[in-house]
Motif scaffolding. Structure first.
Motif, PDB file in Angstrom:
ATOM      1  N   LEU A   1       0.826  -1.208   0.000  1.00  0.00           N
ATOM      2  CA  LEU A   1       0.000   0.000   0.000  1.00  0.00           C
ATOM      3  C   LEU A   1       0.860   1.258   0.000  1.00  0.00           C
ATOM      4  N   ASP A   2       1.961   1.225   0.769  1.00  0.00           N
ATOM      5  CA  ASP A   2       2.859   2.386   0.794  1.00  0.00           C
ATOM      6  C   ASP A   2       3.481   2.632  -0.581  1.00  0.00           C
ATOM      7  N   VAL A   3       3.899   1.543  -1.241  1.00  0.00           N
ATOM      8  CA  VAL A   3       4.494   1.673  -2.579  1.00  0.00           C
ATOM      9  C   VAL A   3       3.462   2.204  -3.571  1.00  0.00           C
ATOM     10  N   ALA A   4       2.233   1.704  -3.468  1.00  0.00           N
ATOM     11  CA  ALA A   4       1.182   2.163  -4.389  1.00  0.00           C
ATOM     12  C   ALA A   4       0.869   3.635  -4.180  1.00  0.00           C
ATOM     13  N   ARG A   5       0.914   4.083  -2.950  1.00  0.00           N
ATOM     14  CA  ARG A   5       0.649   5.489  -2.676  1.00  0.00           C
ATOM     15  C   ARG A   5       1.729   6.388  -3.270  1.00  0.00           C
ATOM     16  N   LYS A   6       2.981   5.918  -3.199  1.00  0.00           N
ATOM     17  CA  LYS A   6       4.084   6.725  -3.725  1.00  0.00           C
ATOM     18  C   LYS A   6       4.142   6.671  -5.254  1.00  0.00           C
ATOM     19  N   ASP A   7       3.592   5.600  -5.840  1.00  0.00           N
ATOM     20  CA  ASP A   7       3.642   5.452  -7.310  1.00  0.00           C
ATOM     21  C   ASP A   7       2.209   5.306  -7.827  1.00  0.00           C
TER      22      ASP A   7
END
Length: 365
Positions: A163-169
């Motif tokens: 989820l953190d990666v998806a938020r940043k990308d």
């Protein structure tokens, strides 16, 4: 009144009773046969009408001495009884101290009572054995809690990272993210359900009814046939009637876990699983064998521990939760059965579950 005082009074009372019975015996078998009076020669020390009152004289001399003797016996009984009671109860003080330490959370202390193998020694040994089992059980529960926390944290941590990666990308492929999140969520759900099943089996909170292990084995193999075919594993079933008493749901789960474990931990190609149920005198058994790599007895002895996946034995992309055989062990124990794991000489594993046979049905009339 303390137990020591009660024992002391009991010893003293028994001793006094024995003294009284002795005096009664002296009177019944000796003094009662002494004549009341005897003729004596005139001029002797005691002379009354030419006779000597021998019985009354003996009683006059004997009674005070008998009273003194009874007092001495009473004092001896009290002092000696107090000493003997304390000596006999001293091991119980050690047992009490050990149980108090156990109640405070210290399970490593042992009584280790020495001496003759009497009832108190057997009690102390039984308490030592109970403390040993409690210590092992508590240690097992602590390891299980730590492992369960770790296993539950892993999919949650991975989900958080995704989820953190998806938020940043924001331009990342959402389909790939969705698939991975679903996989992590499914794994967390499966693990939670397995833990709940394990807890249910440990608590024995289920309704008991007659269950045929052969039907459970056949249903489990039919369900897992596609999974076995996908991994090139053949299943051979020899299902003889084997009726026990227990939970049909849990016993089906037991058979399913055993067959699934045998499929997953098998040869990379052309593996085989043998499933056999049978009835014996007073017991029924479910035997599941599979081909595979040769296993050491040391490895086999750890396979029923929670979260022991046996990664060296796995030749599929199905890693499992590490709870399959742990659940089998708990279900077996909840049904008062025994679980035996034996490495096969040619490779693979043999798992045997033995359960009490159902009592014969009473004739209706």
């Amino acid at each position: 009144m303390s137990v020591r005082l009660k024992l002391t009074l009991s010893y003293a009372a028994c001793l006094m009773f024995a003294g009284v019975m002795l005096l009664v015996a002296v009177w019944v078998f000796l003094l009662r046969y002494v004549p009341d009076r005897v003729l004596i020669i005139p001029g002797s020390a005691t002379f009354v009408d030419g006779v000597f009152p021998i019985r009354s004289e003996l009683l006059r001399v004997f009674a005070p001495r008998a009273f003194v003797l009874m007092v001495i016996l009473l004092l001896f009984g009290l002092v000696g009884g107090w000493f003997l009671a304390g000596r006999m109860l001293r091991p119980l003080d050690r047992i009490t101290a050990a149980t108090r330490l156990a109640s405070s959370g210290s399970l490593s202390h042992r009584i280790q009572l020495t001496g003759r193998n009497d009832e108190i020694r057997e009690l102390a040994d039984a308490v030592d054995g109970m403390l040993g089992r409690l210590e092992a059980h508590v240690a097992e529960q602590q390891r299980f809690a730590a492992n369960a926390s770790h296993e539950l944290r892993t999919p949650l941590a991975i989900t958080q990272t995704l989820l953190d990666v998806a938020r940043k990308d924001p331009h990342r492929d959402t389909h790939d993210l969705d698939d991975r999140l679903r996989a992590m969520n499914t794994r967390a759900i499966d693990l939670t359900e397995a833990l709940l099943l394990l807890a249910r089996a440990d608590q024995r909170s289920f309704t008991r009814q007659p269950v045929d292990l052969s039907l459970a084995a056949e249903e489990a193999t039919e369900t897992l046939y596609p999974f076995a075919a996908q991994h090139g594993v053949g299943i051979e079933v020899s299902a003889g009637t084997a009726i026990t008493v227990g939970s049909s749901t849990l016993l089906l789960q037991l058979a399913t876990n055993l067959v699934d474990n045998a499929i997953v931990h098998n040869l990379a190609e052309h593996g085989t699983v043998w499933v056999t149920t049978s009835a014996h005198a007073g017991t029924v058994s479910l035997l599941v064998e599979n081909t595979g790599d040769k296993l050491s007895p040391e490895l086999v002895s750890t396979l029923t521990e929670p979260f022991q996946r046996g990664a060296l034995r796995t030749h599929t992309d199905h890693p499992g939760l590490g709870l399959g055989l742990a659940i089998v062990k708990s279900i077996t124990q909840a049904h008062d059965g025994t679980l035996t794991l034996t490495p096969r000489l040619t490779g693979g594993l043999q798992v045997k579950v033995e359960l009490p046979a159902a009592p014969p049905a009473s004739p209706t009339g």
